[in-house]
Scaffold this motif. Structure first.
Motif, PDB file in Angstrom:
ATOM      1  N   ARG A   1     -16.678 -16.150  -0.340  1.00  0.00           N
ATOM      2  CA  ARG A   1     -16.046 -15.094   0.425  1.00  0.00           C
ATOM      3  C   ARG A   1     -14.581 -15.407   0.672  1.00  0.00           C
ATOM      4  NH1 ARG A   1     -17.939 -13.314   6.375  1.00  0.00           N
ATOM      5  NH2 ARG A   1     -16.102 -12.086   6.795  1.00  0.00           N
ATOM      6  N   ALA A   2     -13.717 -14.425   0.509  1.00  0.00           N
ATOM      7  CA  ALA A   2     -12.275 -14.625   0.677  1.00  0.00           C
ATOM      8  C   ALA A   2     -11.949 -14.861   2.140  1.00  0.00           C
ATOM      9  CB  ALA A   2     -11.518 -13.411   0.162  1.00  0.00           C
ATOM     10  N   ALA A   3     -10.855 -15.566   2.369  1.00  0.00           N
ATOM     11  CA  ALA A   3     -10.403 -15.843   3.727  1.00  0.00           C
ATOM     12  C   ALA A   3      -9.827 -14.578   4.354  1.00  0.00           C
ATOM     13  CB  ALA A   3      -9.346 -16.941   3.690  1.00  0.00           C
ATOM     14  N   THR A   4      -9.803 -14.564   5.681  1.00  0.00           N
ATOM     15  CA  THR A   4      -9.238 -13.441   6.413  1.00  0.00           C
ATOM     16  C   THR A   4      -7.816 -13.778   6.803  1.00  0.00           C
ATOM     17  OG1 THR A   4     -11.409 -12.854   7.283  1.00  0.00           O
ATOM     18  CG2 THR A   4      -9.499 -12.003   8.466  1.00  0.00           C
ATOM     19  N   CYS A   5      -6.904 -12.849   6.547  1.00  0.00           N
ATOM     20  CA  CYS A   5      -5.495 -13.016   6.906  1.00  0.00           C
ATOM     21  C   CYS A   5      -5.163 -12.061   8.042  1.00  0.00           C
ATOM     22  CB  CYS A   5      -4.601 -12.713   5.711  1.00  0.00           C
ATOM     23  SG  CYS A   5      -4.668 -13.961   4.413  1.00  0.00           S
ATOM     24  N   VAL A   6      -4.232 -12.479   8.890  1.00  0.00           N
ATOM     25  CA  VAL A   6      -3.764 -11.652   9.999  1.00  0.00           C
ATOM     26  C   VAL A   6      -2.250 -11.623   9.938  1.00  0.00           C
ATOM     27  CG1 VAL A   6      -3.681 -11.384  12.506  1.00  0.00           C
ATOM     28  CG2 VAL A   6      -5.746 -12.318  11.426  1.00  0.00           C
ATOM     29  N   LYS A   7      -1.682 -10.422   9.983  1.00  0.00           N
ATOM     30  CA  LYS A   7      -0.229 -10.277   9.945  1.00  0.00           C
ATOM     31  C   LYS A   7       0.200  -9.367  11.077  1.00  0.00           C
ATOM     32  CE  LYS A   7       3.605  -9.627   7.050  1.00  0.00           C
ATOM     33  NZ  LYS A   7       4.479 -10.669   6.808  1.00  0.00           N
ATOM     34  N   THR A   8       1.237  -9.763  11.787  1.00  0.00           N
ATOM     35  CA  THR A   8       1.804  -8.965  12.877  1.00  0.00           C
ATOM     36  C   THR A   8       2.768  -7.949  12.282  1.00  0.00           C
ATOM     37  OG1 THR A   8       1.635 -10.870  14.331  1.00  0.00           O
ATOM     38  CG2 THR A   8       3.071  -9.089  15.056  1.00  0.00           C
ATOM     39  N   GLU A   9       2.620  -6.690  12.696  1.00  0.00           N
ATOM     40  CA  GLU A   9       3.468  -5.610  12.179  1.00  0.00           C
ATOM     41  C   GLU A   9       4.213  -4.901  13.303  1.00  0.00           C
ATOM     42  OE1 GLU A   9       4.233  -4.644   9.021  1.00  0.00           O
ATOM     43  OE2 GLU A   9       3.136  -6.416   8.368  1.00  0.00           O
ATOM     44  N   GLY A  10       4.752  -5.649  14.230  1.00  0.00           N
ATOM     45  CA  GLY A  10       5.572  -5.062  15.291  1.00  0.00           C
ATOM     46  C   GLY A  10       4.757  -4.468  16.418  1.00  0.00           C
ATOM     47  N   PRO A  11       5.359  -3.539  17.173  1.00  0.00           N
ATOM     48  CA  PRO A  11       4.675  -2.931  18.322  1.00  0.00           C
ATOM     49  C   PRO A  11       3.428  -2.152  17.895  1.00  0.00           C
ATOM     50  CG  PRO A  11       7.018  -2.339  18.296  1.00  0.00           C
ATOM     51  CD  PRO A  11       6.723  -3.054  17.014  1.00  0.00           C
ATOM     52  N   CYS A  12       2.535  -1.923  18.855  1.00  0.00           N
ATOM     53  CA  CYS A  12       1.255  -1.270  18.584  1.00  0.00           C
ATOM     54  C   CYS A  12       1.369   0.185  18.150  1.00  0.00           C
ATOM     55  CB  CYS A  12       0.365  -1.339  19.830  1.00  0.00           C
ATOM     56  SG  CYS A  12      -0.406  -2.952  20.023  1.00  0.00           S
ATOM     57  N   GLU A  13       2.472   0.828  18.391  1.00  0.00           N
ATOM     58  CA  GLU A  13       2.630   2.238  18.046  1.00  0.00           C
ATOM     59  C   GLU A  13       2.382   2.448  16.542  1.00  0.00           C
ATOM     60  OE1 GLU A  13       6.144   5.595  18.085  1.00  0.00           O
ATOM     61  OE2 GLU A  13       6.329   3.871  19.401  1.00  0.00           O
ATOM     62  N   ASN A  14       1.502   3.399  16.203  1.00  0.00           N
ATOM     63  CA  ASN A  14       1.134   3.726  14.815  1.00  0.00           C
ATOM     64  C   ASN A  14       0.590   2.513  14.055  1.00  0.00           C
ATOM     65  OD1 ASN A  14       2.021   6.433  15.108  1.00  0.00           O
ATOM     66  ND2 ASN A  14       4.138   5.757  14.725  1.00  0.00           N
ATOM     67  N   CYS A  15      -0.112   1.658  14.746  1.00  0.00           N
ATOM     68  CA  CYS A  15      -0.622   0.422  14.147  1.00  0.00           C
ATOM     69  C   CYS A  15      -1.527   0.701  12.943  1.00  0.00           C
ATOM     70  CB  CYS A  15      -1.366  -0.394  15.201  1.00  0.00           C
ATOM     71  SG  CYS A  15      -1.941  -2.003  14.618  1.00  0.00           S
ATOM     72  N   ASP A  16      -2.463   1.648  13.097  1.00  0.00           N
ATOM     73  CA  ASP A  16      -3.382   1.953  12.000  1.00  0.00           C
ATOM     74  C   ASP A  16      -2.633   2.388  10.745  1.00  0.00           C
ATOM     75  OD1 ASP A  16      -5.594   1.334  13.513  1.00  0.00           O
ATOM     76  OD2 ASP A  16      -6.002   3.406  14.105  1.00  0.00           O
ATOM     77  N   GLN A  17      -1.654   3.269  10.914  1.00  0.00           N
ATOM     78  CA  GLN A  17      -0.908   3.779   9.767  1.00  0.00           C
ATOM     79  C   GLN A  17      -0.085   2.672   9.097  1.00  0.00           C
ATOM     80  OE1 GLN A  17      -0.927   5.285  12.748  1.00  0.00           O
ATOM     81  NE2 GLN A  17      -1.750   7.336  12.406  1.00  0.00           N
ATOM     82  N   LYS A  18       0.544   1.821   9.899  1.00  0.00           N
ATOM     83  CA  LYS A  18       1.365   0.736   9.341  1.00  0.00           C
ATOM     84  C   LYS A  18       0.498  -0.218   8.511  1.00  0.00           C
ATOM     85  CE  LYS A  18       3.433  -0.260  13.389  1.00  0.00           C
ATOM     86  NZ  LYS A  18       4.286  -0.927  14.379  1.00  0.00           N
ATOM     87  N   CYS A  19      -0.640  -0.605   9.081  1.00  0.00           N
ATOM     88  CA  CYS A  19      -1.511  -1.560   8.382  1.00  0.00           C
ATOM     89  C   CYS A  19      -2.127  -0.935   7.136  1.00  0.00           C
ATOM     90  CB  CYS A  19      -2.604  -2.068   9.313  1.00  0.00           C
ATOM     91  SG  CYS A  19      -1.994  -3.127  10.638  1.00  0.00           S
ATOM     92  N   LEU A  20      -2.551   0.310   7.249  1.00  0.00           N
ATOM     93  CA  LEU A  20      -3.158   1.014   6.120  1.00  0.00           C
ATOM     94  C   LEU A  20      -2.165   1.119   4.962  1.00  0.00           C
ATOM     95  CD1 LEU A  20      -5.646   2.571   5.098  1.00  0.00           C
ATOM     96  CD2 LEU A  20      -4.629   4.638   6.050  1.00  0.00           C
ATOM     97  N   ALA A  21      -0.914   1.467   5.290  1.00  0.00           N
ATOM     98  CA  ALA A  21       0.108   1.614   4.252  1.00  0.00           C
ATOM     99  C   ALA A  21       0.401   0.281   3.561  1.00  0.00           C
ATOM    100  CB  ALA A  21       1.393   2.178   4.856  1.00  0.00           C
ATOM    101  N   LYS A  22       0.358  -0.794   4.306  1.00  0.00           N
ATOM    102  CA  LYS A  22       0.737  -2.096   3.742  1.00  0.00           C
ATOM    103  C   LYS A  22      -0.420  -2.827   3.076  1.00  0.00           C
ATOM    104  CE  LYS A  22       3.908  -5.748   4.614  1.00  0.00           C
ATOM    105  NZ  LYS A  22       4.953  -6.229   5.441  1.00  0.00           N
ATOM    106  N   PHE A  23      -1.647  -2.712   3.601  1.00  0.00           N
ATOM    107  CA  PHE A  23      -2.761  -3.534   3.120  1.00  0.00           C
ATOM    108  C   PHE A  23      -3.952  -2.755   2.571  1.00  0.00           C
ATOM    109  CE2 PHE A  23      -0.487  -5.984   6.373  1.00  0.00           C
ATOM    110  CZ  PHE A  23      -0.068  -7.044   5.590  1.00  0.00           C
TER     111      PHE A  23
END
Length: 199
Positions: free
Chosen positions: A5-27
């Motif tokens: 199983r692949a490892a889990t990565c966590v990346k900070t993408e700034g303030p929480c505003e539009n968090c779902d959209q930012k993460c979805l677009a990038k990952f």
């Protein structure tokens, strides 16, 4: 437990505003999101580590053996291998050009210079893996005069011939083995390139 199983990565993408959209677009769609301490955290499956890439020699490129011939020779000599013709200036008494694999190609030349100094030159090659990989070429450090003397090992770098005489053998050994030098030895009707290098 699934060991593959692949490892889990966590990346900070700034303030929480539009968090779902930012993460979805990038990952992509398999990303999970979380807001912690007012920061958007993207939780995703880490990309696989780049495959290990090794370098090896398959003789010299020439008019009789250009790029395509080199690629064929490497594929024959190394399972899954690819070849390219490169011009390197090599000190013939010892190899002073080293190659360090630095993973992906992002900022390759800059990372090469940061790690190995101004003599470093990074280039990218995707022919051997299908994934662009950064190779850092740099001037090797000469062995310290105060260091313990190393053992001398022997190796081979192919055959000597009219097209690859003594000088060619010496260069091939310097390219193949760090600190290597070579000489042509005649065994019966065959002249082989014998390398010596510190080990």
């Amino acid at each position: 437990v699934n060991q593959s199983r692949a490892a889990t990565c966590v990346k900070t993408e700034g303030p929480c505003e539009n968090c779902d959209q930012k993460c979805l677009a990038k990952f992509g769609p398999s990303v999970n999101t979380q807001c912690g301490n007012s920061q958007c955290l993207c939780i995703y499956e880490c990309p696989p580590s780049p495959p290990k890439v090794c370098n090896g020699g398959a003789g010299l490129c020439s008019q009789n053996c250009p790029e395509k011939c080199c690629d064929t020779n490497c594929a024959t000599k190394f399972n899954g291998g690819h070849g390219s013709c490169a011009t390197l200036v090599v000190n013939q008494t010892r190899a002073d050009i080293c190659v360090d694999g630095l993973g992906t190609c992002e900022n390759c030349d800059q990372r090469c210079k940061s790690k190995h100094g101004p003599s470093g030159h990074g280039d990218c090659d995707d022919r051997s893996t299908g994934v662009p990989m950064c190779r850092c070429h740099y001037q090797c450090e000469p062995p310290s005069l105060t260091s313990t003397p190393l053992n001398t090992c022997n190796g081979g770098a192919g055959l000597c011939s009219v097209n690859c005489p003594q000088k060619c053998c010496d260069i091939n050994c310097a390219l193949k083995f760090i600190g290597g030098s070579g000489m042509c030895l005649t065994l019966g009707n065959t002249s082989v390139c014998q390398c010596k290098y510190p080990c």
